[in-house]
Design a protein around this motif. Structure first.
Motif, PDB file in Angstrom:
ATOM      1  N   SER A 134      -0.836   6.103 -11.376  1.00 16.89           N
ATOM      2  CA  SER A 134       0.412   5.875 -10.654  1.00 16.89           C
ATOM      3  C   SER A 134       1.500   5.590 -11.684  1.00 16.89           C
ATOM      4  CB  SER A 134       0.283   4.701  -9.682  1.00 16.89           C
ATOM      5  OG  SER A 134       0.230   3.481 -10.371  1.00 16.89           O
TER       6      SER A 134
ATOM      7  N   ASN B 294       0.561   2.184 -13.213  1.00 17.82           N
ATOM      8  CA  ASN B 294      -0.680   2.140 -13.977  1.00 17.82           C
ATOM      9  C   ASN B 294      -0.704   3.135 -15.125  1.00 17.82           C
ATOM     10  OD1 ASN B 294      -1.702   0.264 -12.220  1.00 17.82           O
ATOM     11  ND2 ASN B 294      -2.761   1.772 -10.976  1.00 17.82           N
TER      12      ASN B 294
ATOM     13  N   LEU C  82      -0.576   9.399 -15.131  1.00 18.02           N
ATOM     14  CA  LEU C  82      -0.142  10.595 -14.409  1.00 18.02           C
ATOM     15  C   LEU C  82      -0.223  11.841 -15.288  1.00 18.02           C
ATOM     16  CD1 LEU C  82       2.906   9.321 -12.341  1.00 18.02           C
ATOM     17  CD2 LEU C  82       0.609   9.834 -11.558  1.00 18.02           C
TER      18      LEU C  82
ATOM     19  N   THR D  29       2.175   1.263  -1.584  1.00 12.54           N
ATOM     20  CA  THR D  29       2.985   0.582  -2.598  1.00 12.54           C
ATOM     21  C   THR D  29       2.350  -0.748  -2.990  1.00 12.54           C
ATOM     22  OG1 THR D  29       4.978   1.616  -1.715  1.00 12.54           O
ATOM     23  CG2 THR D  29       5.280  -0.295  -3.132  1.00 12.54           C
TER      24      THR D  29
ATOM     25  N   ALA E  55      -0.630  -0.130  -5.268  1.00  7.80           N
ATOM     26  CA  ALA E  55      -0.231   0.213  -6.631  1.00  7.80           C
ATOM     27  C   ALA E  55       0.246  -1.019  -7.394  1.00  7.80           C
ATOM     28  CB  ALA E  55       0.865   1.278  -6.603  1.00  7.80           C
TER      29      ALA E  55
END
Length: 128
Positions: A29, A32, A35, A107, A110
């Motif tokens: 994410s 984190n 990606l 959300t 995350a």
């Protein structure tokens, strides 16, 4: 491979897929990181599909169909959409509320992973 995050690391390796989850089982994410592990073709496909759905919705909105309302793409294979007017209003309101709740939950997951450095799956196993 975009679907490997669905699988456990053992299942992903058994299927010869690279796991997308990090060492702490956190999903990629913005908070984190990770990606960059996802293929750019996946993102192009996502954007292309979203654009196609949007173009279809815009064309339906300009068709002057009296049955059309925003979000109605005419796709109801199980016939779950109510026939009565009050049922339709209830279903539309329920879809909006459930969609908003889902966005808040994702959300929160995350943020929880970013703050605790532990995957949500490991921190709340009773949900999974």
């Amino acid at each position: 491979w975009p679907l490997s995050e669905v699988f456990d690391k053992k299942i992903a390796s058994a299927l010869n897929l690279a796991p997308v989850l990090d060492a702490n089982d956190r999903a990629p994410s913005l908070l984190n990181g990770g990606l960059g592990k996802i293929s750019p073709l996946y993102w192009v496909g996502c954007l292309g599909l979203a654009a196609a759905i949007d173009v279809y919705g815009i064309s339906r909105s300009k068709s002057n169909d009296p049955e059309y309302f925003p979000g109605n793409f005419g796709f109801d294979p199980l016939g779950a959409y109510p026939k009565g007017e009050s049922g339709k209003e209830w279903m539309q309101l329920a879809e909006i509320k459930n969609g908003r709740l889902a966005m808040i939950a994702v959300t929160a997951f995350a943020v929880q992973e970013a703050v605790s450095n532990v995957g949500v799956v490991d921190e709340t196993p009773f949900f999974f």
